[in-house]
Motif scaffolding. Structure first.
Motif, mmCIF file in Angstrom:
data_model
loop_
_atom_site.group_PDB
_atom_site.id
_atom_site.type_symbol
_atom_site.label_atom_id
_atom_site.label_comp_id
_atom_site.label_asym_id
_atom_site.label_seq_id
_atom_site.Cartn_x
_atom_site.Cartn_y
_atom_site.Cartn_z
ATOM 1 N N MET A 67 -11.294 3.104 -11.204
ATOM 2 C CA MET A 67 -12.658 2.561 -10.616
ATOM 3 C C MET A 67 -13.291 3.569 -10.365
ATOM 4 N N GLU A 71 -17.593 2.248 -6.268
ATOM 5 C CA GLU A 71 -16.759 0.772 -6.248
ATOM 6 C C GLU A 71 -15.715 0.798 -5.476
ATOM 7 N N ALA A 72 -14.839 1.961 -5.649
ATOM 8 C CA ALA A 72 -13.688 1.907 -4.999
ATOM 9 C C ALA A 72 -13.678 1.963 -3.461
#
Length: 142
Positions: A67, A71-72
């Motif tokens: 990812m 986003e992570a």
């Protein structure tokens, strides 16, 4: 109270400090761009196209491998060591540039201090008084 504040705010040191902070912020943005847009891509190319900004260690089982870092972070806890490396490079560049600026300023300062200071010219009235003193002293001796 307003007058006191005006005196404080318009003192030379406060204004100089404010200008320094503003210039420092602008300089930080330039260095950040240099690192993000020039240095890190070169390092990435040397290391085989690695993108340091997306290097992280997931601390949550919700974060899936591969990812993007942004986003992570939204999904779960991560340690973004790629961001840390980028900021460490930023800091190193800023520290080096500041070192060079201070070194140059100290060099100019030492050159200026090494110059012999011209002796102050004695004012005419002091010269006249010295002559009178010398004449009176010579008169007493005679």
């Amino acid at each position: 109270m307003l007058e006191e504040f005006k005196k404080f705010a318009l003192r030379g040191n406060v204004v100089d400090l404010a200008v320094g902070v503003i210039i420092g912020a602008a300089f930080g943005a330039i260095v950040n761009s240099l690192v993000q847009d020039v240095i890190m891509p070169i390092i990435g190319a040397i290391t085989g196209g690695l993108d340091f900004s997306n290097y992280y260690i997931p601390l949550s089982s919700k974060v899936q491998a591969g990812m993007p870092y942004a986003e992570a972070k939204k999904v779960g806890a991560v340690i973004g060591y790629g961001q840390f490396l980028t900021l460490a490079v930023n800091f190193t560049i800023i520290a080096f540039v500041l070192f060079m600026v201070i070194r140059a300023m100290n060099g100019l300062k030492s050159k200026e201090e090494a110059k012999p200071k011209p002796e102050a010219e004695v004012p005419a009235d002091v010269k006249l008084l010295a002559e009178i003193r010398d004449l009176l002293a010579a008169r007493r001796e005679a």
